[in-house]
Enzyme design. Structure first.
Site, PDB file in Angstrom:
ATOM      1  N   CYS A  53       0.814  -1.230   0.000  1.00  0.00           N
ATOM      2  CA  CYS A  53       0.000   0.000   0.000  1.00  0.00           C
ATOM      3  C   CYS A  53       0.841   1.271   0.000  1.00  0.00           C
ATOM      4  O   CYS A  53       0.314   2.369  -0.149  1.00  0.00           O
ATOM      5  CB  CYS A  53      -0.967  -0.013   1.168  1.00  0.00           C
ATOM      6  N   HIS A  68      -2.862   7.144   2.819  1.00  0.00           N
ATOM      7  CA  HIS A  68      -3.355   5.891   2.234  1.00  0.00           C
ATOM      8  C   HIS A  68      -4.687   5.571   2.898  1.00  0.00           C
ATOM      9  O   HIS A  68      -4.799   5.563   4.138  1.00  0.00           O
ATOM     10  CB  HIS A  68      -2.334   4.783   2.467  1.00  0.00           C
ATOM     11  N   ASN A  94     -10.336   0.184   0.761  1.00  0.00           N
ATOM     12  CA  ASN A  94      -8.870   0.235   0.673  1.00  0.00           C
ATOM     13  C   ASN A  94      -8.452  -0.320  -0.693  1.00  0.00           C
ATOM     14  O   ASN A  94      -8.622  -1.511  -0.955  1.00  0.00           O
ATOM     15  CB  ASN A  94      -8.286  -0.602   1.820  1.00  0.00           C
TER      16      ASN A  94
HETATM   17  O1  UT7 Z   1      -3.654  -1.303   3.630  1.00  0.00           O
HETATM   18  C1  UT7 Z   1      -2.829  -2.092   4.429  1.00  0.00           C
HETATM   19  C2  UT7 Z   1      -3.036  -1.766   5.832  1.00  0.00           C
HETATM   20  N1  UT7 Z   1      -4.227  -2.413   6.353  1.00  0.00           N
HETATM   21  C3  UT7 Z   1      -4.917  -1.820   7.293  1.00  0.00           C
HETATM   22  O2  UT7 Z   1      -4.628  -0.697   7.619  1.00  0.00           O
HETATM   23  C4  UT7 Z   1      -5.999  -2.568   8.051  1.00  0.00           C
HETATM   24  C5  UT7 Z   1      -5.795  -2.346   9.525  1.00  0.00           C
HETATM   25  N2  UT7 Z   1      -6.741  -3.057  10.383  1.00  0.00           N
HETATM   26  C6  UT7 Z   1      -8.047  -2.727  10.434  1.00  0.00           C
HETATM   27  O3  UT7 Z   1      -8.518  -1.885   9.705  1.00  0.00           O
HETATM   28  C7  UT7 Z   1      -8.886  -3.396  11.470  1.00  0.00           C
HETATM   29  O4  UT7 Z   1      -8.068  -4.121  12.363  1.00  0.00           O
HETATM   30  C8  UT7 Z   1      -9.931  -4.359  10.869  1.00  0.00           C
HETATM   31  C9  UT7 Z   1     -10.999  -3.569  10.134  1.00  0.00           C
HETATM   32  C10 UT7 Z   1      -9.260  -5.348   9.942  1.00  0.00           C
HETATM   33  C11 UT7 Z   1     -10.624  -5.119  11.997  1.00  0.00           C
HETATM   34  O5  UT7 Z   1     -11.198  -4.206  12.906  1.00  0.00           O
HETATM   35  P1  UT7 Z   1     -10.933  -4.353  14.464  1.00  0.00           P
HETATM   36  O6  UT7 Z   1     -11.681  -3.290  15.125  1.00  0.00           O
HETATM   37  O7  UT7 Z   1      -9.448  -4.410  14.688  1.00  0.00           O
HETATM   38  O8  UT7 Z   1     -11.630  -5.740  14.782  1.00  0.00           O
HETATM   39  P2  UT7 Z   1     -10.991  -7.073  15.386  1.00  0.00           P
HETATM   40  O9  UT7 Z   1     -10.181  -7.797  14.355  1.00  0.00           O
HETATM   41  O10 UT7 Z   1     -10.379  -6.798  16.694  1.00  0.00           O
HETATM   42  O11 UT7 Z   1     -12.292  -7.904  15.651  1.00  0.00           O
HETATM   43  C12 UT7 Z   1     -13.256  -7.486  16.650  1.00  0.00           C
HETATM   44  C13 UT7 Z   1     -14.421  -8.454  16.601  1.00  0.00           C
HETATM   45  C14 UT7 Z   1     -13.989  -9.922  16.623  1.00  0.00           C
HETATM   46  O12 UT7 Z   1     -14.965 -10.635  17.347  1.00  0.00           O
HETATM   47  P3  UT7 Z   1     -14.718 -11.028  18.901  1.00  0.00           P
HETATM   48  O13 UT7 Z   1     -13.457 -11.860  18.913  1.00  0.00           O
HETATM   49  O14 UT7 Z   1     -14.556  -9.724  19.622  1.00  0.00           O
HETATM   50  O15 UT7 Z   1     -15.944 -11.799  19.277  1.00  0.00           O
HETATM   51  C15 UT7 Z   1     -14.029 -10.331  15.179  1.00  0.00           C
HETATM   52  O16 UT7 Z   1     -14.257 -11.711  15.003  1.00  0.00           O
HETATM   53  O17 UT7 Z   1     -15.120  -8.279  15.366  1.00  0.00           O
HETATM   54  C16 UT7 Z   1     -15.210  -9.531  14.677  1.00  0.00           C
HETATM   55  N3  UT7 Z   1     -15.164  -9.271  13.249  1.00  0.00           N
HETATM   56  C17 UT7 Z   1     -16.257  -8.969  12.547  1.00  0.00           C
HETATM   57  N4  UT7 Z   1     -17.555  -8.857  12.902  1.00  0.00           N
HETATM   58  C18 UT7 Z   1     -18.435  -8.519  11.954  1.00  0.00           C
HETATM   59  C19 UT7 Z   1     -14.082  -9.234  12.418  1.00  0.00           C
HETATM   60  N5  UT7 Z   1     -14.477  -8.923  11.174  1.00  0.00           N
HETATM   61  C20 UT7 Z   1     -15.825  -8.752  11.230  1.00  0.00           C
HETATM   62  C21 UT7 Z   1     -16.787  -8.404  10.265  1.00  0.00           C
HETATM   63  N6  UT7 Z   1     -18.070  -8.304  10.669  1.00  0.00           N
HETATM   64  N7  UT7 Z   1     -16.476  -8.161   8.985  1.00  0.00           N
END
Ligand code: UT7
Length: 353
Positions: free
Chosen positions: A120, A262, A292
């Site tokens: 990215c 980005h 993204n």
């Molecule tokens: O371009 C390259 C760089 N990439 C990025 O910058 C991405 C950086 N990361 C992010 O944007 C975020 O970490 C994500 C959007 C990928 C995830 O968001 P988050 O707030 O960090 O969520 P998480 O992974 O901590 O997940 C929180 C909860 C989990 O459930 P539990 O374990 O709390 O029960 C996940 O299983 O949300 C759940 N979850 C979802 N729920 C509904 C993960 N994805 C989803 C989803 N829909 N799509």
């Protein structure tokens, strides 16, 4: 490490053309929610994304790159360049590079053509490379395209990654000019930290897997990301890189009229602006409508801002990016008055100039 020397106040690369192109198919959060355990509310709250565009089956990164490249050349009012650079994580093939094919399809056979692989951060690395080609006298004009089709490498059943990424291409034309004029790119800060390799990767498909004795599992051909860790790195690395660039350019945060990061996740972008002390209205974002888009995200955000008249000639602009590698990079420029950018942000037209 001592700071690199300031660029000479002489020959510099000047941005003189800009365009973006998105494949026509729009994928809404509602559509994803029908087949994944997610919801529009979760996606909007956690990422700020409302929809994204996906390439059609059979449509490759070069197809998007050609459309953006053609429009950028038209925006610059030129028909030829000395070099074509394509920043991408999703090349048409692992060999050869995508850029020569794009150059051919744009009628630019004979131009130098190569790909940049910095995930990215690819567009900012590409800007620095194009600026180097021009500063060294190797090229008078460069077409730089950021293009990615993440829909081809993200597991459609992976709810965490499938909701973030979209496909698209953005392109700029850079010409030889002077360091002091509007549109001149620089100063730059570029960096990497390979100890973070495992945070963002496609495990299979390269020489590491091919030289191993066992065959890779099908799942290993998909994009994998440790989202929470990446989130933290994205904020700290982009903020630090932006600050380093301001120092190199002898600018203060309050001198910056527009920050164009980005477009990873709206929460990341807001944190970067806040940590830098920039008011939210100076943040340029289009992540709501495109997701993204990897190496395409900064030129697409710029093209969108031009189309919506939210970026203006003479404004001091700071670009900053973070991606797999880990890699990061930032660049300063004063926004130029661009002619021929009435429709820089094209969603799906395929007409020839
Ligand atoms: O371009 C390259 C760089 N990439 C990025 O910058 C991405 C950086 N990361 C992010 O944007 C975020 O970490 C994500 C959007 C990928 C995830 O968001 P988050 O707030 O960090 O969520 P998480 O992974 O901590 O997940 C929180 C909860 C989990 O459930 P539990 O374990 O709390 O029960 C996940 O299983 O949300 C759940 N979850 C979802 N729920 C509904 C993960 N994805 C989803 C989803 N829909 N799509």
């Amino acid at each position: 490490m001592p700071a690199p020397p300031a660029p000479p106040h002489g020959r510099a690369a000047v941005l003189c053309g800009l365009a973006g192109w998105l494949p026509p198919r729009v994928v809404t959060n509602e559509e994803l929610s029908q087949r994944l355990d997610t919801s529009d509310n979760w996606i909007r709250t956690r990422t700020g994304i409302g929809r994204r565009h996906f390439a059609e089956p059979g449509q490759a990164t070069s197809d998007l790159a050609v459309e953006a490249g053609r429009r950028a050349l038209r925006s610059a009012g030129v028909t030829d360049v000395d070099a074509v650079v394509v920043a991408t994580t999703t090349p048409d093939r692992s060999c050869p590079a995508t850029a020569p094919l794009v150059a051919d399809r744009l009628g630019l056979v004979g131009a130098a053509a190569f790909d940049i692989s910095a995930v990215c951060t690819g567009f900012v690395y590409g800007l620095a490379s194009a600026a180097g080609l021009i500063a060294a006298g190797v090229a008078e004009r460069v077409l730089l395209i950021g293009a990615d089709t993440y829909s081809t490498i993200v597991d459609p059943d992976d709810r965490t990654n499938a909701i973030i990424f979209g496909d698209g291409a953005g392109a700029v034309v850079l010409r030889a000019g002077h360091a002091g004029e509007p549109g001149a790119v620089g100063h730059f800060d570029l960096g990497s930290d390979g100890t973070g390799e495992e945070l963002i990767m496609v495990p299979a498909g390269g020489s590491r897997q091919r030289s191993a004795s066992h065959l890779a599992a099908a799942q290993d051909h998909y994009f994998a990301m440790r989202g929470k860790e990446v989130f933290r790195h994205a904020v700290t690395r982009m903020t630090a890189s932006a600050r380093a660039t301001l120092t190199l350019g002898d600018r203060k945060v309050e001198d910056i009229d527009r920050i164009v990061p980005h477009q990873a996740n709206l929460r990341i972008l807001r944190s970067v602006a806040e940590d830098l002390g920039l008011p939210p209205e100076r943040l340029v974002t289009n992540v709501e409508s495109v997701g993204n888009t990897g190496a395409a995200s900064i030129p697409l955000a710029l093209a969108d801002a031009v189309a919506r008249h939210t970026i203006h000639a003479g404004e001091h602009v700071l670009l900053t990016a973070f991606g797999g590698g880990l890699t990061w990079g930032s660049c300063l420029l004063t926004w130029p008055g661009l002619a021929g950018t009435d429709h820089p942000y094209d969603t799906g037209g395929t007409q020839q100039p």
